[in-house]
Motif scaffolding. Structure first.
Motif, PDB file in Angstrom:
ATOM      1  N   LYS A  33      -8.667   2.457   3.101  1.00  0.00           N
ATOM      2  CA  LYS A  33      -7.968   3.692   3.436  1.00  0.00           C
ATOM      3  C   LYS A  33      -8.177   3.919   4.921  1.00  0.00           C
ATOM      4  O   LYS A  33      -9.319   3.903   5.391  1.00  0.00           O
ATOM      5  N   SER A  34      -7.110   4.113   5.670  1.00  0.00           N
ATOM      6  CA  SER A  34      -7.303   4.360   7.099  1.00  0.00           C
ATOM      7  C   SER A  34      -6.573   5.620   7.527  1.00  0.00           C
ATOM      8  O   SER A  34      -5.584   6.037   6.913  1.00  0.00           O
ATOM      9  N   ASP A  35      -7.105   6.234   8.553  1.00  0.00           N
ATOM     10  CA  ASP A  35      -6.573   7.485   9.074  1.00  0.00           C
ATOM     11  C   ASP A  35      -6.467   7.328  10.592  1.00  0.00           C
ATOM     12  O   ASP A  35      -7.476   7.105  11.263  1.00  0.00           O
TER      13      ASP A  35
ATOM     14  N   SER B  91     -11.322   3.537   9.363  1.00  0.00           N
ATOM     15  CA  SER B  91     -10.999   2.827   8.127  1.00  0.00           C
ATOM     16  C   SER B  91     -12.192   2.907   7.172  1.00  0.00           C
ATOM     17  O   SER B  91     -13.338   2.854   7.612  1.00  0.00           O
TER      18      SER B  91
ATOM     19  N   THR C 180      -9.276  -2.733  -1.052  1.00  0.00           N
ATOM     20  CA  THR C 180      -8.435  -1.597  -0.700  1.00  0.00           C
ATOM     21  C   THR C 180      -9.103  -0.806   0.418  1.00  0.00           C
ATOM     22  O   THR C 180     -10.277  -0.442   0.310  1.00  0.00           O
TER      23      THR C 180
ATOM     24  N   THR D 248      -1.593   7.915   7.818  1.00  0.00           N
ATOM     25  CA  THR D 248      -2.628   7.558   6.859  1.00  0.00           C
ATOM     26  C   THR D 248      -2.098   6.412   6.008  1.00  0.00           C
ATOM     27  O   THR D 248      -0.907   6.354   5.684  1.00  0.00           O
TER      28      THR D 248
ATOM     29  N   GLY E 159       0.801  -1.214   0.000  1.00  0.00           N
ATOM     30  CA  GLY E 159       0.000   0.000   0.000  1.00  0.00           C
ATOM     31  C   GLY E 159       0.833   1.262   0.000  1.00  0.00           C
ATOM     32  O   GLY E 159       2.020   1.230  -0.343  1.00  0.00           O
TER      33      GLY E 159
ATOM     34  N   THR F  45      -3.242   3.563   2.800  1.00  0.00           N
ATOM     35  CA  THR F  45      -4.140   2.945   1.837  1.00  0.00           C
ATOM     36  C   THR F  45      -3.548   1.575   1.552  1.00  0.00           C
ATOM     37  O   THR F  45      -2.464   1.474   0.966  1.00  0.00           O
TER      38      THR F  45
ATOM     39  N   VAL G 205     -12.457   1.391   0.044  1.00  0.00           N
ATOM     40  CA  VAL G 205     -12.431   2.232  -1.159  1.00  0.00           C
ATOM     41  C   VAL G 205     -12.466   1.437  -2.468  1.00  0.00           C
ATOM     42  O   VAL G 205     -12.792   1.983  -3.519  1.00  0.00           O
TER      43      VAL G 205
END
Lengths: 161, 161
Positions: free
Chosen positions: B132-134, B112, B130, B145, B94, B147, B115
């Motif tokens: 995406k997490s923050d 999370s 896939t 962050t 990623g 992905t 996406v």
């Protein structure tokens, strides 16, 4: 341009000393079952990282190190001389892959290559350097590839003094 | 579609249960100086991760967690229910960024979001998702962050049985 070995820690480099294509080789680290389980207990408690018998029934087919463990060992090898930068190794981000899992008994090493050098326009004392690294085991299989953007100090320019 | 809370570990999801845009919130983890120093001693022994006084003279301006430590805590929060997938969380690779360092006393949580969902063409029992997490602190600042491409099992299709 010569490769820099694990003793590269003695000659730390500024951005201005780097060239695209320049390569660095780290020392080695042997990962064992105890390390794999200890890391997993703390950060990644999933059966395939905790217990070999449980791991056999998963897609890993046996105990495998957490990918974040492999990443952390890569960092250690780079900090210990595998990537000798002035000011240390300070990452902003990047891309990575885990092509194969690291297994108990694997002997890991990291080869790093400078792929881009961008002096900052606003900050004459630093710039961004992109480094591609490949962490391999004793069978030469990649267990972690990383392309990281690093903040690297510049030498004071003569005109700035 | 409802968000899934930290109790989401009780209802683990197959690829077929996921939808693009679906979000998951983890529990929290408080990081302290002892954890930061212990991780750094093992994996990232640089002054700004080891000692607050030494860190003050660096671009971090004070003790900061290793970025790989922040990544590992993110994994722990996702494994503990922040991303409840059947078969666990198995990453292929990623992209990531560390927009801000994590500091002693920070309370971290991970949001999370799904996406992309790609069933495998060759393997009807799995696919690639896939996510995406923050990872944010108590001041809502991003510290990591990510992905990530994950391998996620599918429910047995009726036609396959």
């Amino acid at each position: 341009m010569a490769d820099t070995g694990r003793d590269g820690a003695d000659k730390r480099l500024y951005l201005d000393d780097l060239q695209v294509g320049q390569r660095f080789m780290s020392g080695t680290h042997t990962i064992d079952e105890a390390q794999i389980v200890a890391f997993a207990q703390q950060f990644d408690p999933q059966p395939f990282h905790l217990d070999d018998a449980a791991a056999r029934g998963t897609m890993f087919g046996g105990l495998a190190a957490s990918g974040w463990h492999t990443a952390a060992i890569t960092m250690r090898l780079q900090v210990e001389g595998g990537l000798p930068l002035v000011g240390g190794i300070v990452g902003a981000g990047g891309e990575f892959a885990w092509p194969n899992p690291a297994r108990p008994g694997d002997i890991l090493r990291v080869e790093s290559e400078i792929v881009e050098i961008k002096p900052s326009r606003s900050r004459p004392d630093r710039g961004m350097v992109t480094v591609k690294s490949d962490t391999r085991n004793q069978r030469d299989e990649s267990v972690f590839t990383l392309t990281a953007r690093l903040v690297v100090p510049r030498r004071a320019a003569a005109g700035d003094i």
